[in-house]
Scaffold this active site. Structure first.
Site, short mmCIF file in Angstrom:
data_model
loop_
_atom_site.label_atom_id
_atom_site.label_comp_id
_atom_site.label_asym_id
_atom_site.label_seq_id
_atom_site.Cartn_x
_atom_site.Cartn_y
_atom_site.Cartn_z
N GLY A 1 0.95 -1.25 -0.52
CA GLY A 1 -0.24 0.08 0.30
C GLY A 1 1.26 1.50 -0.42
O GLY A 1 2.20 1.00 0.34
N LYS B 1 4.42 -4.32 9.19
CA LYS B 1 3.57 -4.20 7.84
C LYS B 1 4.50 -3.00 8.49
O LYS B 1 5.93 -2.47 9.35
CB LYS B 1 2.75 -2.72 8.34
N ASP C 1 -8.69 6.00 6.90
CA ASP C 1 -8.40 5.42 5.53
C ASP C 1 -9.48 4.58 5.05
O ASP C 1 -9.20 2.98 4.86
CB ASP C 1 -6.73 4.80 5.27
#
Length: 464
Positions: free
Chosen positions: A27, A46, A139
């Site tokens: 992303g 992440k 988001d």
């Protein structure tokens, strides 16, 4: 495990004490890996694109992570660990073994009935819990809702403050089709922005289509600012609830707790959720081609063109405006008056009682707003057309162009209007053709004076 792709040569094999076994997704904020920790269970790791070179930035982000850890664990992927030092900052969270709502709808079709209810209630519950902990997601979208075997989880919240602090391009945080108007305008994104994106996510779950589409990311953003969302098959008061959450002014939207209460009230009553906010626009938008339309799917502009959900943390919740509370208090009265208002609106609408001969602009009447596409210039800009006397049109990036409209042809239901007395820099007279596509939606085309072809065109929604 399904949805896991092999590591690439440039990918790290370890981050801290975590072994990395594959990629879960990519992303705008970073790469999400499937990792294995010391206890041996799977985790999501992440690796952030941003670097935290400043000590105060590291401390601030650490505080945000601690805030996220206070979010109730039953509806989110909990943050387990984080390392913000060095060249490779990363965050570790629970691994949720299940598809995203985006992928599930793309594969199995839209959710309906009780399945749609579970998505609505589950996501609203998660959002209320996130906001209660003092965090803003920023988001929220179908790709960040995971359908695990033990229930729905909302993920990938919290890195947005870090991204805002390190990205210098000026681009708004979020995914093009799932950004609130205030974010596009450069204003701070509070809990109301999440509520706006919750409504867009519910539209996607119910229809398999995005509420705002466009040929480019800029066109999508213009649609969010000036266009009308395509609400798909949503009807009745559930549609009204979604429309209330899509109010352009953040202060006019209900908060996540109010949304959840409305959904639960509907479950007890066995009916659709109570309406919140303003009357719903009836626009259906243009025909959609599916979830992979250019500029409208969940992807950010990155090297892969795709994005999978990761698991993160951040941002402080802002205050709530009292107007949203009054919106809920007015629900019953608003519903009771709806039929009376509708009849009065029909009787009083400009154009139902015809204007004097020679000044008539047709039966459409009222004020219409929308967005125009100018293909030869590669631009999208807002348009406002007023069909009550004195009929006028405004258009351009900041509506700096204006002109007078007079009837020159067509029919009462589909008038052709001459655009004259034009003011503004690089603004030109011409002819405007309007074609209704529903009770409150229409398409329009503009031909510049002296030219034969269509200069620009778009869609309109009646706002008055």
């Amino acid at each position: 495990m399904p949805g896991v792709s092999p590591l690439r040569p440039e990918d790290p094999r370890r981050l801290g004490t975590y072994r990395l076994d594959g990629r879960l997704g990519v992303g705008g904020q970073g790469i999400v890996f499937l990792g294995v920790g010391a206890p041996g269970g799977p985790v999501a790791v992440k690796l952030l694109r941003a670097r935290l070179d400043d000590t105060s930035a590291r401390r601030g982000f650490a505080r945000e992570i601690e805030a996220v850890r206070r979010v109730a664990p039953f509806c989110t992927a909990q943050v387990l660990d984080a390392d913000l030092d060095g060249d490779r900052p990363y965050i570790v969270s629970e691994y949720v073994d299940g598809p995203s709502l985006r992928d599930h709808v793309a594969a199995a079709g839209p959710r309906t009935g009780g399945d749609l209810d579970r998505v609505a209630v589950g996501t609203a519950t998660a959002l209320a819990a996130i906001h209660r902990a003092g965090v803003v997601h920023r988001d929220f979208k179908p790709g960040n809702v995971l359908l695990g075997s033990d229930g729905l989880r909302v993920v990938d919240f919290g890195v947005s403050r870090l991204a805002d602090a390190t990205v210098t391009t000026g681009n708004p945080m979020g995914t093009p089709a799932y950004i609130a108007p205030e974010q596009l305008e450069g204003r701070p994104a509070g809990p109301a922005a999440d509520v706006f994106c919750w409504a867009l996510t519910l539209v996607y779950a119910a229809s398999g289509r995005h509420a705002h589409t466009g040929d480019t990311h800029m066109a999508v953003m213009a649609n969010i600012l000036y266009g009308t969302p395509d609400l798909g098959p949503l009807t009745g008061t559930l549609r009204d609830l979604v429309v209330a959450c899509l109010a352009p002014d953040p202060a006019d939207r209900p908060d996540a707790g109010q949304v959840l209460s409305a959904l639960l009230d509907r479950a007890r009553a066995g009916t659709a959720p109570a309406a919140l906010g303003h009357a719903a626009p009836d626009g259906t938008g243009s025909e959609r081609s599916g979830v992979h339309e250019t500029g409208i799917d969940e992807t950010r502009i990155d090297e892969t063109g795709t994005e999978r959900p990761g698991h993160d943390a951040t941002d402080r919740a802002g205050g709530r405006d009292g107007r949203r509370v009054r919106v809920v208090a007015a629900v019953a009265a608003g519903l009771a008056m709806a039929a009376v208002v509708a009849v009065m609106a029909v009787l009083a609408a400009p154009g139902v009682l015809r204007a004097p001969a020679g000044r008539d602009t047709g039966r459409l009447g009222g004020t219409w707003t929308g967005a125009a596409r100018f293909p030869s210039a590669g631009r999208v800009f807002p348009v406002e057309i007023r069909l009550a006397e004195p009929a006028r049109m405004r258009w351009g990036a900041d509506l700096h162009c204006s002109g007078r409209l007079t009837r020159s042809g067509g029919t009462d239901d589909a008038p052709v209007l001459t655009l004259g007395q034009v003011r503004g820099d690089a603004c030109y007279p011409g002819r405007v053709s309007i074609t209704p596509q529903g009770d409150r939606t229409a398409a329009f085309e503009v031909t510049r004076a002296g030219e034969g072809g269509i200069r620009y065109s778009g869609s309109l929604t009646r706002t008055e």
